[in-house]
Write an enzyme that holds these catalytic residues in place. Structure first.
Site, short mmCIF file in Angstrom:
data_model
loop_
_atom_site.label_atom_id
_atom_site.label_comp_id
_atom_site.label_asym_id
_atom_site.label_seq_id
_atom_site.Cartn_x
_atom_site.Cartn_y
_atom_site.Cartn_z
N HIS A 47 0.85 -1.18 0.00
CA HIS A 47 0.00 0.00 0.00
C HIS A 47 0.88 1.23 0.00
CE1 HIS A 47 -3.05 2.92 1.14
NE2 HIS A 47 -3.92 2.05 0.70
N ASP A 76 -8.02 -4.73 -0.36
CA ASP A 76 -8.53 -5.33 -1.60
C ASP A 76 -8.25 -6.81 -1.72
OD1 ASP A 76 -9.78 -3.18 -2.72
OD2 ASP A 76 -7.88 -2.30 -3.32
N1 ACO Z 1 4.47 -7.55 -5.03
C1 ACO Z 1 5.82 -7.63 -5.05
N2 ACO Z 1 6.64 -6.60 -4.77
C2 ACO Z 1 6.08 -5.43 -4.44
C3 ACO Z 1 4.67 -5.27 -4.37
C4 ACO Z 1 3.85 -6.38 -4.68
N3 ACO Z 1 2.52 -6.29 -4.64
N4 ACO Z 1 4.37 -3.99 -4.02
C5 ACO Z 1 5.54 -3.38 -3.85
N5 ACO Z 1 6.59 -4.24 -4.10
C6 ACO Z 1 8.02 -3.94 -3.96
C7 ACO Z 1 8.54 -3.11 -5.11
O1 ACO Z 1 9.01 -3.91 -6.17
C8 ACO Z 1 9.63 -2.32 -4.43
O2 ACO Z 1 10.75 -3.18 -4.25
P1 ACO Z 1 12.26 -2.55 -4.29
O3 ACO Z 1 12.32 -1.60 -3.12
O4 ACO Z 1 13.14 -3.74 -4.15
O5 ACO Z 1 12.38 -1.86 -5.61
C9 ACO Z 1 9.07 -2.04 -3.02
O6 ACO Z 1 8.16 -3.14 -2.78
C10 ACO Z 1 8.33 -0.72 -2.90
O7 ACO Z 1 7.33 -0.67 -3.95
P2 ACO Z 1 6.73 0.67 -4.55
O8 ACO Z 1 6.10 0.37 -5.87
O9 ACO Z 1 7.75 1.75 -4.49
O10 ACO Z 1 5.62 1.01 -3.49
P3 ACO Z 1 4.48 2.06 -3.71
O11 ACO Z 1 4.15 2.58 -2.36
O12 ACO Z 1 4.83 3.07 -4.74
O13 ACO Z 1 3.30 1.18 -4.33
C11 ACO Z 1 1.35 -0.15 -4.54
C12 ACO Z 1 2.17 0.78 -3.63
C13 ACO Z 1 1.07 0.55 -5.89
C14 ACO Z 1 0.00 -0.41 -3.83
C15 ACO Z 1 2.16 -1.46 -4.74
O14 ACO Z 1 2.44 -2.06 -3.50
C16 ACO Z 1 1.43 -2.45 -5.66
O15 ACO Z 1 1.56 -2.36 -6.89
N6 ACO Z 1 0.63 -3.39 -5.08
C17 ACO Z 1 -0.15 -4.31 -5.88
C18 ACO Z 1 -1.43 -3.62 -6.34
C19 ACO Z 1 -2.45 -3.42 -5.25
O16 ACO Z 1 -2.72 -4.33 -4.46
N7 ACO Z 1 -3.05 -2.21 -5.21
C20 ACO Z 1 -4.11 -1.87 -4.23
C21 ACO Z 1 -3.69 -0.75 -3.35
S1 ACO Z 1 -4.90 -0.51 -2.10
C22 ACO Z 1 -6.08 0.49 -2.78
O17 ACO Z 1 -5.97 1.11 -3.77
C23 ACO Z 1 -7.36 0.50 -2.02
#
Ligand code: ACO
Length: 428
Positions: free
Chosen positions: A307, A364
């Protein structure tokens, strides 16, 4: 930096920027004079450090996993309140008295129908159309049938438009479901409360006596409460941004629906089930997909994990997980995809990669599996989210207009070509 201002030293000069206080949580640096004074702008991709407004509605603390609606913790609200009461709370400053609540319900019920011509609009969509696209289009189309609700300026007119949209939006959500299922569409039933009414509009079969299942209605009520507002997220910021051009409420919400549709936002609950089905089809090897999610050369991510703001546990996920357990027990559901979800949850929660990055199942992850258990088609999940988020969108829109926030207009750091002369096509 002193306690109430930040000092910026740049180009041999010193500039002071005041700190804007909060009641709890992030304080802000007021940089409104920054560009005029220094010629600089801030660059903050994804607005990770940028406060777009001052708000009194919802507070969340991502590090401690706390969420309050108008100061009330989500745990207490989810346990004791109802979705209708939460709508009132978000739209106003506080919980309603008995009379205020009755007046609010009555105000919504007076609009508990949608113009019959709207049925013709939904008829022209193919059944394969994504319900979020249909919902966004129908919400915009509502403007034509309710022109007085478009250009609202006073608080009273805004509250009136809010009641109208709340009532009619539940029809549009139910209609998109009926469309998907190939069923004739229903109007509202004033003898029911908001969530029961929505449930009946969705699930009443033409060939069967209607039965209100209280386990399902309670679960729906809770899910809607948990989604009701989440401060300045992508769709809410969209609603505020569109509304800042003094675009009407319905059109602003229609834009919010489009933002919510994306798989990184509300579309994640649909993406969760699609991912579970994919893992199931591929033999159910959960460990393989956990490895894929960790592999930087693979763009696969575990949907429903992580998140932007909650870098600890999502408090809504904790509440919803309990609701999911209750529903599975009450409905006696056995489902391979749900088994995979539970395995995935366990593996990821114990894996160093996810622990280090503070990637927990988000709301979610569980809402998707509950909707599936309730027999709601996957493409409808984000519509359910939209119905829940509606009071948040409206409250934020109303706050933005009542505070007279200026039109939203970010700047950019330009890195494209500098000035050059046009070359005729024959000479290129
Ligand atoms: N699976 C695997 N790795 C992940 C995931 C995931 N779901 N989410 C983040 N990471 C990793 C990234 O690759 C990154 O790794 P690194 O530091 O080695 O490069 C690190 O965790 C940080 O990730 P970011 O993308 O910078 O985190 P951000 O806060 O920008 O993104 C997000 C948050 C978009 C929700 C992300 O976690 C994601 O894509 N999750 C899956 C989609 C999802 O479930 N969205 C629903 C959000 S809740 C809502 O809208 C109600």
């Amino acid at each position: 930096m002193s306690d109430n201002k930040v000092i910026l030293n740049y180009d041999g000069k010193s500039f002071e920027y005041p700190i804007v206080e909060s009641t709890i949580g992030d304080r802000g640096i007021d940089i409104s004079k920054l560009r005029d004074q220094t010629g600089l702008i801030t660059l903050d991709l994804g607005y990770k450090n940028t406060g777009a407004t001052i708000s009194n509605i919802t507070y969340l603390d991502g590090d401690n996993g706390e969420l309050y609606y108008r100061g009330y913790p989500i745990e207490q609200i989810a346990e004791k309140s109802s979705f209708t009461e939460v709508m009132y709370l978000l739209l106003n400053d506080d919980l309603p008295t008995t009379e205020q609540f009755a007046g609010f319900e009555k105000g919504i019920k007076q609009y508990n129908f949608v113009a019959d011509e709207m049925k013709r609009l939904i008829d022209v969509f193919p059944r394969s159309a994504h319900p979020m696209g249909v919902l966004s289009a129908l919400t915009s189309a509502l403007i034509a049938f309710n022109p007085k609700a478009v250009d609202v300026r006073s608080k009273e007119d805004m509250d009136h438009a809010a009641e109208m949209l709340i009532a009619k939006f539940s029809h549009l959500c139910a209609w998109t479901y009926r469309k998907k299922m190939g069923l004739s569409i229903n109007h509202g039933d004033d003898s029911l409360n908001y969530v029961e009414n929505f449930y009946k509009m969705c699930f009443r079969r033409p060939n069967q006596e209607f039965h209100l299942d209280s386990t399902v209605v309670n679960a729906l009520d809770k899910l809607l409460i948990l989604h009701a507002d989440h401060e300045q997220n992508c769709s809410t910021s969209t609603v505020r941004m569109v509304g800042s051009a003094h675009t009407g409420l319905f059109a602003s919400v229609s834009a919010g629906i489009s933002a919510l549709w994306g798989p990184l936002h509300g579309g994640a609950n649909q993406a969760v089930i699609e991912m579970l089905e994919m893992i199931e089809k591929d033999g159910g090897d959960v460990a393989k997909y956990v490895e894929k999610a960790k592999n930087k050369d693979d763009d696969f991510r575990l949907m429903g994990f992580g998140h932007r703001v909650y870098k600890n546990f999502d408090p809504r996920a904790r509440i919803i997980k309990k609701a999911a357990d209750d529903i599975f027990a009450a409905l006696g559901i056995e489902d391979k995809a749900l088994d995979i979800a539970l395995q995935l949850e366990k593996v990821a929660l114990e894996d160093e990669y996810f622990i280090e990055r503070k990637l927990y199942p988000n709301v979610d992850f569980y809402s998707g599996i509950i909707y599936r258990a309730l027999g709601i088609p996957t493409e409808m999940f984000t519509v359910m989210f939209a119905l829940g988020r509606l009071p948040g969108w409206i409250s934020q829109w109303k706050e933005m207009r009542l505070h007279n926030d200026p039109i939203g207009r970010p700047r950019q750091v330009y890195q494209g070509a500098t000035k050059r002369d046009y070359v005729d096509m024959s000479a290129r």
